[in-house]
Design a protein around this motif. Structure first.
Motif, short mmCIF file in Angstrom:
data_model
loop_
_atom_site.label_atom_id
_atom_site.label_comp_id
_atom_site.label_asym_id
_atom_site.label_seq_id
_atom_site.Cartn_x
_atom_site.Cartn_y
_atom_site.Cartn_z
N GLY A 99 -5.72 20.60 -2.17
CA GLY A 99 -6.27 20.52 -0.81
C GLY A 99 -5.38 19.71 0.12
O GLY A 99 -5.17 20.09 1.28
N ILE A 100 -4.83 18.60 -0.40
CA ILE A 100 -3.92 17.76 0.40
C ILE A 100 -2.66 18.54 0.79
O ILE A 100 -2.20 18.48 1.93
N ILE A 101 -2.12 19.31 -0.18
CA ILE A 101 -0.93 20.13 0.10
C ILE A 101 -1.23 21.12 1.23
O ILE A 101 -0.46 21.28 2.17
N ALA A 102 -2.39 21.80 1.12
CA ALA A 102 -2.77 22.79 2.14
C ALA A 102 -2.96 22.12 3.50
O ALA A 102 -2.50 22.64 4.54
N LEU A 103 -3.60 20.95 3.50
CA LEU A 103 -3.85 20.22 4.75
C LEU A 103 -2.55 19.80 5.41
O LEU A 103 -2.36 19.97 6.62
N GLN A 104 -1.62 19.28 4.62
CA GLN A 104 -0.34 18.84 5.16
C GLN A 104 0.51 20.02 5.64
O GLN A 104 1.23 19.91 6.64
N THR A 105 0.41 21.15 4.93
CA THR A 105 1.16 22.34 5.32
C THR A 105 0.78 22.78 6.74
O THR A 105 1.63 23.16 7.55
N ILE A 106 -0.53 22.68 7.04
CA ILE A 106 -1.01 23.07 8.37
C ILE A 106 -0.71 21.97 9.39
O ILE A 106 -0.14 22.21 10.45
N ALA A 107 -1.07 20.72 9.04
CA ALA A 107 -0.98 19.61 10.00
C ALA A 107 0.45 19.33 10.43
O ALA A 107 0.71 19.00 11.60
N TYR A 108 1.41 19.44 9.50
CA TYR A 108 2.80 19.14 9.83
C TYR A 108 3.61 20.40 10.13
O TYR A 108 4.84 20.36 10.12
N SER A 109 2.91 21.52 10.35
CA SER A 109 3.55 22.81 10.70
C SER A 109 4.61 23.22 9.68
O SER A 109 5.66 23.78 10.04
N ILE A 110 4.34 22.95 8.41
CA ILE A 110 5.30 23.26 7.35
C ILE A 110 5.41 24.78 7.13
O ILE A 110 6.42 25.28 6.64
N LEU A 111 4.35 25.51 7.53
CA LEU A 111 4.36 26.97 7.37
C LEU A 111 5.58 27.61 8.00
O LEU A 111 6.06 28.65 7.54
N TRP A 112 6.09 27.00 9.07
CA TRP A 112 7.21 27.61 9.80
C TRP A 112 8.57 27.05 9.36
O TRP A 112 9.59 27.41 9.93
N ASP A 113 8.56 26.16 8.39
CA ASP A 113 9.81 25.62 7.86
C ASP A 113 9.93 26.07 6.41
O ASP A 113 9.26 25.54 5.52
N LEU A 114 10.79 27.07 6.16
CA LEU A 114 10.84 27.72 4.85
C LEU A 114 11.16 26.74 3.73
O LEU A 114 10.55 26.80 2.65
N LYS A 115 12.10 25.82 3.97
CA LYS A 115 12.49 24.86 2.92
C LYS A 115 11.32 23.98 2.50
O LYS A 115 11.03 23.83 1.31
N PHE A 116 10.60 23.43 3.49
CA PHE A 116 9.47 22.56 3.17
C PHE A 116 8.31 23.35 2.57
O PHE A 116 7.60 22.86 1.69
N LEU A 117 8.12 24.59 3.04
CA LEU A 117 7.05 25.43 2.49
C LEU A 117 7.31 25.72 1.02
O LEU A 117 6.39 25.63 0.18
N MET A 118 8.57 26.04 0.68
CA MET A 118 8.92 26.31 -0.72
C MET A 118 8.71 25.07 -1.59
O MET A 118 8.26 25.17 -2.73
N ARG A 119 9.01 23.92 -1.03
CA ARG A 119 8.81 22.67 -1.80
C ARG A 119 7.32 22.41 -2.03
O ARG A 119 6.93 21.97 -3.11
N ASN A 120 6.51 22.68 -1.01
CA ASN A 120 5.07 22.50 -1.19
C ASN A 120 4.49 23.48 -2.20
O ASN A 120 3.61 23.14 -2.99
N LEU A 121 4.99 24.72 -2.17
CA LEU A 121 4.55 25.70 -3.16
C LEU A 121 4.96 25.27 -4.57
O LEU A 121 4.22 25.45 -5.53
N ALA A 122 6.17 24.69 -4.69
CA ALA A 122 6.64 24.20 -5.98
C ALA A 122 5.77 23.05 -6.48
O ALA A 122 5.49 22.94 -7.68
N LEU A 123 5.34 22.17 -5.56
CA LEU A 123 4.41 21.10 -5.94
C LEU A 123 3.12 21.70 -6.48
O LEU A 123 2.55 21.21 -7.46
N GLY A 124 2.67 22.78 -5.83
CA GLY A 124 1.49 23.50 -6.32
C GLY A 124 1.72 24.05 -7.71
O GLY A 124 0.82 24.03 -8.56
N GLY A 125 2.96 24.53 -7.97
CA GLY A 125 3.30 25.01 -9.31
C GLY A 125 3.20 23.91 -10.36
O GLY A 125 2.70 24.12 -11.47
#
Length: 269
Positions: A99-125
């Motif tokens: 939930g924290i990963i999802a919240l930060q992805t939206i709040a910090y606009s990580i969705l539009w930064d491919l590098k940070f999005l991939m890192r967050n997905l990897a954290l989910g992994g």
């Protein structure tokens, strides 16, 4: 000595390493895996006003909502880390950290930064691997040893975790023409593909752990940069993100590749 002999010797070394470290490896893996959340939670405390002001100015949500966001990040991450390390309510802790990963992805606009999005997905992994490990506890003598008849959700969680770790590795690739960078990319990519498909998994993951740790300490030495410089925070962020991937790979070493892997299929052949 032939290629097969070398491979056999390396695999024997990996098995010996696992036998010697089997009591400590899962604990070390979990600590590395949650290090990103731990560091970020502590940073929320020390940079409370900066984080609050950033959220307020980005979303224009007001002082109270921005403060609530920072508090939720701090509490959610530190509580999740404590529960994971103490082995209490691990599944709930993982869902909270998801939930924290999802919240930060939206709040910090990580969705539009491919590098940070991939890192967050990897954290989910990594969290998926943690969930798979918590499901295996109680079903085997040692939490890191997969049983012969694994539940389907668990083995697919392990597959998903391995594949998502590839995303993190892709963000570490250096696209320049130097010999060392090219060598690093070729060796690292070969190893991470082996981990993803589950072939010689423990040996590949262990080699990648040593490789990534050396690169991490060399390139992300944030302790050599004064704390007031922006580069200090950038390097620290990269350092702990990479440590989380190392934690995920150590869980792969401890837990095994799972049922959906070439290593398991070879046993059936």
């Amino acid at each position: 000595m032939g290629q097969n002999d070398l491979m056999g010797t390396a695999e024997d070394f990996a098995d010996q390493f696992l036998r010697v470290t089997k009591q400590y490896l899962p604990h070390m893996a979990r600590l590395c895996l949650i290090s990103t959340f731990l560091e970020d939670g502590i940073r929320m405390w020390f940079q409370w006003s900066e984080q609050r002001d950033y959220i307020d100015s980005t979303w224009n949500c007001g002082y109270l909502l921005a403060s609530s966001f920072v508090f939720l990040n701090l509490l959610g991450q530190l509580t999740g880390c404590v529960l994971v390390l103490s082995r209490n309510f691990v599944q709930y802790a993982c869902f909270g950290l998801f939930g924290i990963i999802a919240l930060q992805t939206i709040a910090y606009s990580i969705l539009w930064d491919l590098k940070f999005l991939m890192r967050n997905l990897a954290l989910g992994g990594g969290l998926l691997l943690l969930l798979a490990e918590s499901r295996s506890e109680g079903k085997s003598m040692f939490a890191g040893v997969p049983t012969m008849r694994e539940s389907s959700p668990k083995q697919y969680m392990q597959l998903g975790g391995r594949v998502l770790l590839v995303l993190m590795f892709m963000t570490l690739l250096h696209f320049d023409a130097s010999f060392f960078s090219i060598l690093q990319n070729i060796v690292g990519t070969a190893l991470i593909i082996l981990v993803a498909i589950g072939f010689k998994t423990k040996l590949a993951a262990l080699t990648l752990v040593a490789w990534l740790f050396a690169i991490n300490v060399y390139f992300n030495a944030f302790w050599t940069i004064p704390a007031y410089k922006p580069m200090h925070d950038f390097l620290k962020y990269d350092f702990f993100q990479t440590m989380s991937v190392i934690g995920g790979l150590l869980l792969v070493v401890a837990l095994g590749p799972g049922g959906v892997s070439m290593d398991e299929k070879k046993k059936e052949w």
